[in-house]
Design a protein around this motif. Structure first.
Motif, short mmCIF file in Angstrom:
data_model
loop_
_atom_site.label_atom_id
_atom_site.label_comp_id
_atom_site.label_asym_id
_atom_site.label_seq_id
_atom_site.Cartn_x
_atom_site.Cartn_y
_atom_site.Cartn_z
N UNK A 26 -0.83 -9.40 11.24
CA UNK A 26 -0.74 -8.92 9.87
C UNK A 26 -1.61 -7.68 9.61
N UNK A 27 -2.91 -7.72 9.98
CA UNK A 27 -3.69 -6.49 9.76
C UNK A 27 -3.14 -5.27 10.50
N UNK A 28 -2.62 -5.47 11.71
CA UNK A 28 -2.11 -4.32 12.47
C UNK A 28 -0.86 -3.77 11.80
N UNK A 29 0.02 -4.69 11.40
CA UNK A 29 1.25 -4.26 10.75
C UNK A 29 0.95 -3.59 9.41
N UNK A 30 0.00 -4.14 8.68
CA UNK A 30 -0.41 -3.56 7.40
C UNK A 30 -0.91 -2.13 7.63
N UNK A 31 -1.78 -1.97 8.62
CA UNK A 31 -2.31 -0.63 8.90
C UNK A 31 -1.20 0.34 9.29
N UNK A 32 -0.30 -0.11 10.19
CA UNK A 32 0.75 0.78 10.67
C UNK A 32 1.75 1.13 9.55
N UNK A 33 2.33 0.13 8.92
CA UNK A 33 3.47 0.39 8.05
C UNK A 33 3.10 0.67 6.59
N UNK A 34 2.02 0.04 6.10
CA UNK A 34 1.62 0.30 4.71
C UNK A 34 0.69 1.51 4.63
N UNK A 35 -0.39 1.50 5.46
CA UNK A 35 -1.37 2.58 5.34
C UNK A 35 -0.97 3.86 6.07
N UNK A 36 -0.65 3.73 7.36
CA UNK A 36 -0.43 4.95 8.13
C UNK A 36 0.93 5.58 7.84
N UNK A 37 2.01 4.81 8.01
CA UNK A 37 3.34 5.39 7.84
C UNK A 37 3.76 5.45 6.37
N UNK A 38 3.24 4.54 5.57
CA UNK A 38 3.59 4.53 4.15
C UNK A 38 5.05 4.19 3.87
N UNK A 39 5.66 3.42 4.77
CA UNK A 39 7.07 3.05 4.57
C UNK A 39 7.22 1.83 3.68
N UNK A 40 6.12 1.11 3.46
CA UNK A 40 6.17 -0.11 2.66
C UNK A 40 5.06 -0.10 1.62
N UNK A 41 5.36 -0.66 0.43
CA UNK A 41 4.30 -0.92 -0.53
C UNK A 41 3.62 -2.23 -0.11
N UNK A 42 2.34 -2.36 -0.53
CA UNK A 42 1.63 -3.61 -0.22
C UNK A 42 2.43 -4.83 -0.69
N UNK A 43 2.98 -4.74 -1.91
CA UNK A 43 3.72 -5.89 -2.46
C UNK A 43 4.94 -6.22 -1.61
N UNK A 50 5.33 -5.63 1.50
CA UNK A 50 4.83 -6.21 2.75
C UNK A 50 4.54 -7.69 2.57
N UNK A 51 3.86 -8.03 1.48
CA UNK A 51 3.53 -9.44 1.24
C UNK A 51 4.81 -10.26 1.06
N UNK A 52 5.79 -9.69 0.36
CA UNK A 52 7.04 -10.43 0.13
C UNK A 52 7.76 -10.70 1.45
#
Lengths: 174, 189
Positions: free
Chosen positions: B33-50, B52-54
């Protein structure tokens, strides 16, 4: 040969379809279907698999399917078992993706997900606690856990970088 | 707030990120989860945090490995059916290859494992810290309201102390959401 591959595929398809709740559920099913029902592995080999799964990256389901597949029918066996264990995930999640795209803007769906977000955050806290209580057993490991948190949260370091540094520390220290 | 720059969407980037995630998910499914969060939410910005959680909710409620479920959903969401297939391969390939090599050469590799064991003494507590950071970051982004904090603490108490099944918590959270958080109009996403 074909028979072995087919029964590997089917057994792991079943495991992938009924394993709710993560790695432990997978191991329980493997114990049942692979060790007892099919006799593909001895108890000792199963214990080795459990230890190996903890030390290798990736989901236990894939690790186990690959390991058992190689044991039973070599590389083709590994492919058959791995395909089996991911089939249900693939079908179910593509269908869900289509469905959720359609309903996600409905007020009920929005409320549903909104109520769930803190629950999911809570489940992730539980996962951190579970890993932590198992891994933190001395001052050094406690410092490492705190360091991991700070590096990720405060300094926004990439988790992979933090893990690699931790691995180096592990070899140097223990 | 985090920077909101978005990398252009590309299948190659997705595949590469999933390979990274598959290679470094150590210490159970939640470690990704932390790695995916960093990659897709923070770095790439393809997903909103919400978002991602959903997706985590859906992946958690379905059977099978959570990383695989998440990846397939993500792939489908970003690039349709073939995106889902590519995501499946990307997230499963690292553990397939690593475990395959180990299973084939088990006898020769066995004595090398002590070095891996030593690495893990340090990696595991760090992973616990990183997973915790991912949860705190989620709370930051979802909003630390009274109700949210209460639900979070109730979940932790139920699962960690009482052994309630996560799926039951998900059902309860969804039901409470429908009861208490319906449509408050503007400002909500």
């Amino acid at each position: 040969m074909f028979e072995a591959l087919a029964s590997l595929y089917l057994t792991f398809w079943k495991i992938g379809s009924f394993a709710f709740g993560g790695g432990l559920a997978v191991l329980k099913l493997i114990e049942q279907d692979v060790v007892r029902a099919n006799g593909w592995m001895t108890g000792a080999q199963f214990a080795e698999l459990v230890a190996l799964s903890e030390m290798t990256p990736g989901p236990i389901a894939i690790n186990a399917a690959t390991f058992v597949g190689v044991l039973v029918a070599g590389v083709p066996g590994a492919v058959a078992a791995t395909l089996g264990v991911v089939t249900t995930s693939f079908v179910l999640m593509t269908l869900l993706a289509k469905l959720v795209m359609r309903v996600k803007d409905h007020p009920l769906a929005k409320a549903f997900f909104k109520g769930l977000r803190p629950v999911i955050a809570g489940l992730i806290v539980c996962a951190a606690l579970a890993v932590g209580t198992e891994a933190v057993h001395s001052e050094i490991t406690a410092v490492l856990a705190a360091g991991g948190f700070l590096a990720a949260y405060k300094f926004k370091a990439h988790p992979i970088l933090i893990i690699v540094i931790a691995a180096v520390i592990g070899v140097a220290l223990f | 707030m985090q920077e909101t720059k978005r990398a252009p969407k590309s299948r190659g980037r997705m595949f590469l990120s999933l390979l990274k995630i598959g290679t470094f998910t150590i210490g159970g499914g939640y470690a990704m989860i932390p790695i995916m969060q960093t990659e897709f939410v923070q770095r790439l910005g393809w997903l909103e945090e919400e978002e991602f959680i959903d997706i985590i909710t859906l992946a958690q409620a379905a059977p099978g490995a959570m990383v695989i479920n998440l990846s397939v959903y993500l792939g489908h969401m970003l690039f349709g059916f073939w995106g889902a297939a590519l995501a499946l391969v990307g997230s499963a390939l690292p553990s397939f290859l690593i475990m395959g090599v180990i299973a084939l050469f088990f006898a020769q590799l066995k004595e090398r494992f002590s070095i891996v064991e030593r690495m893990f003494v340090a990696v595991k507590p760090v992973v616990a810290g990183i997973i915790f950071a991912a949860a705190v970051r989620m709370v930051d982004n979802v909003g630390a309201t009274w109700l949210n904090c209460l639900l979070l603490l109730a979940t932790v108490a139920a699962v960690a102390a009482l052994g309630v099944s996560p799926i039951l918590c998900i059902a309860a959270g969804g039901a409470l959401g429908i009861l208490l958080m319906r449509e408050r109009g503007k400002g909500d996403v």
